[in-house]
Structures are given as structure tokens and as C-alpha cells.
Motif scaffolding. Structure first.
Motif, mmCIF file in Angstrom:
data_model
loop_
_atom_site.group_PDB
_atom_site.id
_atom_site.type_symbol
_atom_site.label_atom_id
_atom_site.label_comp_id
_atom_site.label_asym_id
_atom_site.label_seq_id
_atom_site.Cartn_x
_atom_site.Cartn_y
_atom_site.Cartn_z
ATOM 1 N N LEU A 1 -4.273 24.673 44.584
ATOM 2 C CA LEU A 1 -4.375 25.405 43.310
ATOM 3 C C LEU A 1 -5.842 25.631 42.933
ATOM 4 C CD1 LEU A 1 -1.570 23.903 41.027
ATOM 5 C CD2 LEU A 1 -1.700 26.202 41.984
ATOM 6 N N ALA A 2 -6.685 24.647 43.205
ATOM 7 C CA ALA A 2 -8.122 24.792 42.912
ATOM 8 C C ALA A 2 -8.722 25.928 43.722
ATOM 9 C CB ALA A 2 -8.849 23.481 43.202
ATOM 10 N N GLU A 3 -8.299 26.085 44.967
ATOM 11 C CA GLU A 3 -8.812 27.178 45.802
ATOM 12 C C GLU A 3 -8.394 28.533 45.240
ATOM 13 O OE1 GLU A 3 -7.325 25.853 49.560
ATOM 14 O OE2 GLU A 3 -9.096 24.602 49.946
ATOM 15 N N ARG A 4 -7.157 28.625 44.736
ATOM 16 C CA ARG A 4 -6.722 29.859 44.054
ATOM 17 C C ARG A 4 -7.582 30.112 42.828
ATOM 18 N NH1 ARG A 4 -1.250 29.439 41.856
ATOM 19 N NH2 ARG A 4 -1.875 31.369 40.861
ATOM 20 N N ALA A 5 -7.810 29.058 42.054
ATOM 21 C CA ALA A 5 -8.627 29.194 40.844
ATOM 22 C C ALA A 5 -10.041 29.624 41.202
ATOM 23 C CB ALA A 5 -8.641 27.873 40.075
ATOM 24 N N ALA B 1 -14.544 33.338 41.089
ATOM 25 C CA ALA B 1 -15.615 33.885 41.938
ATOM 26 C C ALA B 1 -15.697 35.400 41.891
ATOM 27 C CB ALA B 1 -15.429 33.415 43.371
ATOM 28 N N SER B 2 -14.690 36.063 41.350
ATOM 29 C CA SER B 2 -14.768 37.521 41.224
ATOM 30 C C SER B 2 -15.807 37.931 40.183
ATOM 31 C CB SER B 2 -13.395 38.106 40.870
ATOM 32 O OG SER B 2 -12.991 37.665 39.574
ATOM 33 N N ASN B 3 -16.278 36.973 39.394
ATOM 34 C CA ASN B 3 -17.299 37.220 38.380
ATOM 35 C C ASN B 3 -18.672 36.935 38.989
ATOM 36 O OD1 ASN B 3 -19.082 37.035 36.155
ATOM 37 N ND2 ASN B 3 -17.432 36.394 34.797
ATOM 38 N N GLU B 4 -19.529 37.937 39.052
ATOM 39 C CA GLU B 4 -20.833 37.756 39.698
ATOM 40 C C GLU B 4 -21.781 36.850 38.909
ATOM 41 O OE1 GLU B 4 -22.949 41.919 38.244
ATOM 42 O OE2 GLU B 4 -21.899 41.853 40.159
ATOM 43 N N LYS B 5 -21.415 36.504 37.675
ATOM 44 C CA LYS B 5 -22.231 35.552 36.914
ATOM 45 C C LYS B 5 -22.044 34.117 37.415
ATOM 46 C CE LYS B 5 -22.085 35.978 32.357
ATOM 47 N NZ LYS B 5 -21.591 36.308 30.988
ATOM 48 N N ALA C 1 -11.871 32.707 29.949
ATOM 49 C CA ALA C 1 -10.418 32.850 29.798
ATOM 50 C C ALA C 1 -9.801 33.793 30.824
ATOM 51 C CB ALA C 1 -10.084 33.342 28.392
ATOM 52 N N GLY C 2 -10.596 34.752 31.313
ATOM 53 C CA GLY C 2 -10.071 35.743 32.259
ATOM 54 C C GLY C 2 -9.384 35.127 33.470
ATOM 55 N N PRO C 3 -10.019 34.175 34.157
ATOM 56 C CA PRO C 3 -9.364 33.578 35.327
ATOM 57 C C PRO C 3 -8.069 32.859 34.991
ATOM 58 C CG PRO C 3 -11.720 33.134 35.358
ATOM 59 C CD PRO C 3 -11.414 33.739 34.017
ATOM 60 N N VAL C 4 -7.971 32.293 33.798
ATOM 61 C CA VAL C 4 -6.743 31.603 33.397
ATOM 62 C C VAL C 4 -5.586 32.594 33.369
ATOM 63 C CG1 VAL C 4 -5.627 30.234 31.590
ATOM 64 C CG2 VAL C 4 -8.085 29.962 32.028
ATOM 65 N N HIS C 5 -5.849 33.772 32.818
ATOM 66 C CA HIS C 5 -4.800 34.803 32.754
ATOM 67 C C HIS C 5 -4.458 35.322 34.141
ATOM 68 C CE1 HIS C 5 -4.943 34.557 28.462
ATOM 69 N NE2 HIS C 5 -6.218 34.929 28.415
ATOM 70 N N TYR D 1 -6.527 24.205 30.137
ATOM 71 C CA TYR D 1 -5.348 25.049 30.317
ATOM 72 C C TYR D 1 -4.368 24.366 31.253
ATOM 73 C CZ TYR D 1 -7.744 26.981 34.561
ATOM 74 O OH TYR D 1 -8.398 27.183 35.765
ATOM 75 N N ARG D 2 -3.196 24.972 31.377
ATOM 76 C CA ARG D 2 -2.145 24.422 32.232
ATOM 77 C C ARG D 2 -1.760 25.458 33.274
ATOM 78 N NH1 ARG D 2 -0.269 19.819 30.086
ATOM 79 N NH2 ARG D 2 1.492 19.712 31.501
ATOM 80 N N LEU D 3 -1.555 24.970 34.482
ATOM 81 C CA LEU D 3 -0.943 25.767 35.539
ATOM 82 C C LEU D 3 0.390 25.088 35.830
ATOM 83 C CD1 LEU D 3 -3.968 26.382 37.961
ATOM 84 C CD2 LEU D 3 -2.917 28.016 36.381
ATOM 85 N N GLY D 4 1.456 25.607 35.224
ATOM 86 C CA GLY D 4 2.737 24.912 35.296
ATOM 87 C C GLY D 4 2.617 23.584 34.574
ATOM 88 N N GLU D 5 2.927 22.501 35.286
ATOM 89 C CA GLU D 5 2.833 21.157 34.694
ATOM 90 C C GLU D 5 1.447 20.540 34.847
ATOM 91 O OE1 GLU D 5 5.280 19.557 32.910
ATOM 92 O OE2 GLU D 5 6.161 21.546 33.034
ATOM 93 N N LEU D 6 0.587 21.188 35.612
ATOM 94 C CA LEU D 6 -0.725 20.608 35.904
ATOM 95 C C LEU D 6 -1.738 20.927 34.809
ATOM 96 C CD1 LEU D 6 -2.542 19.094 37.949
ATOM 97 C CD2 LEU D 6 -3.071 21.332 38.949
ATOM 98 N N GLU D 7 -2.376 19.886 34.281
ATOM 99 C CA GLU D 7 -3.449 20.069 33.313
ATOM 100 C C GLU D 7 -4.737 20.368 34.063
ATOM 101 O OE1 GLU D 7 -3.838 16.773 30.657
ATOM 102 O OE2 GLU D 7 -1.692 16.718 30.232
ATOM 103 N N VAL D 8 -5.459 21.383 33.591
ATOM 104 C CA VAL D 8 -6.726 21.778 34.206
ATOM 105 C C VAL D 8 -7.814 21.693 33.142
ATOM 106 C CG1 VAL D 8 -7.983 23.587 35.437
ATOM 107 C CG2 VAL D 8 -5.500 23.372 35.751
ATOM 108 N N THR D 9 -8.903 21.044 33.491
ATOM 109 C CA THR D 9 -10.069 20.944 32.615
ATOM 110 C C THR D 9 -11.238 21.595 33.329
ATOM 111 O OG1 THR D 9 -9.282 18.862 31.693
ATOM 112 C CG2 THR D 9 -11.607 19.367 31.385
#
Length: 198
Positions: free
Chosen positions: A21-25, A30-34, A71-75, A98-106
Motif C-alpha cells: 500500500l505504501a508503494e501505491r501511495a 510522486a506525481s507532484n514535482e514538488k 490531500a490530493g494523493p489521499v483522494h 487518513y485511512r485506507l480501508g481499515e489501515l490508519e495512515v499518518t
């Protein structure tokens, strides 16, 4: 599963699916050049996750991230945003939950210039600030998923631990302000013995 230091580690199913999931995130961020770099921190980054582990991501930005940058990547990931915390000037950090399903992400976000300064403050200027030391430790105990060259450069700079820094950290750790809680620990230990009987 490889450890952050590149050495092979034992397979850990709890770390493996969280890392996927982290690799997907990482791809979404990474699509943001900043974004200069992104690492997986905490127990997932070290390959020691268990069934209770959350997912901790550290983002390093060239410029201050906007709310949309954060917030963009979360969506994109289909996550449920719980909080976009304001910039914390004491820790020089933005954080998101945020949450990805049941997983808490910080997510913790920092400027590249901040981490450059933290590394120099610790290694060159003998700074004992715990926030800076925690950041340097996080660099060493994380798994880079974007911008590995930058993370490697910081690790190389922070690999030196001069004698002067050792002395300063020991002196800080032994100061009366830091040790004042020891009396309370003695009381707690004493109370524990009383509750178990003689």
C-alpha cells in the motif's frame, strides 16, 4: 523482505501488505514535482510491523506543500481523510491522518531545507534537540520509496557521530531536568510490590 539497511530480513506478512500500500501511495505522491523524497517509517519501514501497526509515511518537499498537495494523493488512493494538521513551527512539520480501508495512515511532511539544517545542526553544531535527533534517526530507520539518492545523501552525512556530540548527548541525558521523573518511577515500582504482597 529486505531491511532498510539493504540486508535481507525475514518475511513479515504484516509489513509486506502495508508496504505494498505504501508503494501505491508513493506513486500517488510522486506525481507532484514538488516532492523530493518519500520514505516508509516506523515498524513497516523497518520490516517489524505486526497486526496493530499503522502506516507511517515521511514526505520531503522542495517547497511548502499546499493542502491540495497533501490531500490530493489521499483522494487518488480512495482514502478517507481524517485530518490535515496545520504546520507545527516547533517540529517544523505538517502532518496528515487518513485511512485506507481499515489501515490508519499518518503522513509527516518536511522541507528539504529543514532536514538539511537538522542534519548539519546535529552533526556539525552538536545540537542535542530531541526533535532533530528523532528526524535523523528516522532517516536511518526508514525505507525510501521515492528520491532514494536524497535519503542516501542525508544518511551519509548523518553517519558520523563525533565524540563532541556523544559528550553533549550524554550530558543532556544526565541533566537534573531530564532525570527528575526517576523518583516517581521508584514510587510506582514500590506501589507495584505492595499490590502483589510481601
Amino acid at each position: 523482505m529486505a531491511r532498510p539497511d539493504g540486508e535481507p530480513g525475514e518475511g513479515n506478512v504484516h509489513a509486506a501488505w502495508r508496504l505494498a500500500l505504501a508503494e501505491r501511495a508513493a506513486r500517488a505522491y510522486a506525481s507532484n514535482e514538488k516532492l523530493a523524497a518519500l520514505t516508509v517509517a516506523g515498524s513497516v519501514g523497518t520490516g517489524l510491523a505486526d497486526r496493530f501497526s499503522d502506516l507511517e509515511l515521511d514526505c520531503y518537499w522542495f517547497d511548502p506543500p499546499s493542502d491540495l498537495d497533501r490531500a490530493g494523493p489521499v483522494h487518488v488512493l480512495g482514502g478517507e481523510l481524517e485530518a490535515l494538521w496545520d504546520y507545527d513551527p516547533d517540529e517544523e512539520e505538517w502532518s496528515d491522518d487518513y485511512r485506507l480501508g481499515e489501515l490508519e495512515v499518518t503522513v509527516s511532511s518536511f522541507l528539504v531545507s529543514t532536514i538539511d539544517r537538522f542534519v548539519d545542526d546535529v552533526v556539525l553544531r552538536t545540537d542535542t534537540d530531541p526533535v532533530k535527533h528523532m528526524r535523523v534517526a528516522a532517516l536511518h530507520r526508514s525505507r525510501p520509496l521515492h528520491g532514494p539518492e536524497l535519503i542516501s545523501a542525508w544518511r551519509a552525512r548523518a553517519a558520523v557521530y563525533p565524540d563532541k556530540l556523544v559528550a553533549a548527548v550524554v550530558a543532556r541525558s544526565l541533566s537534573p531536568d531530564v532525570l527528575r521523573g526517576w523518583g516517581a518511577r521508584e514510587a510506582l515500582a514500590g506501589r507495584g510490590r505492595q499490590s502483589r504482597g510481601p
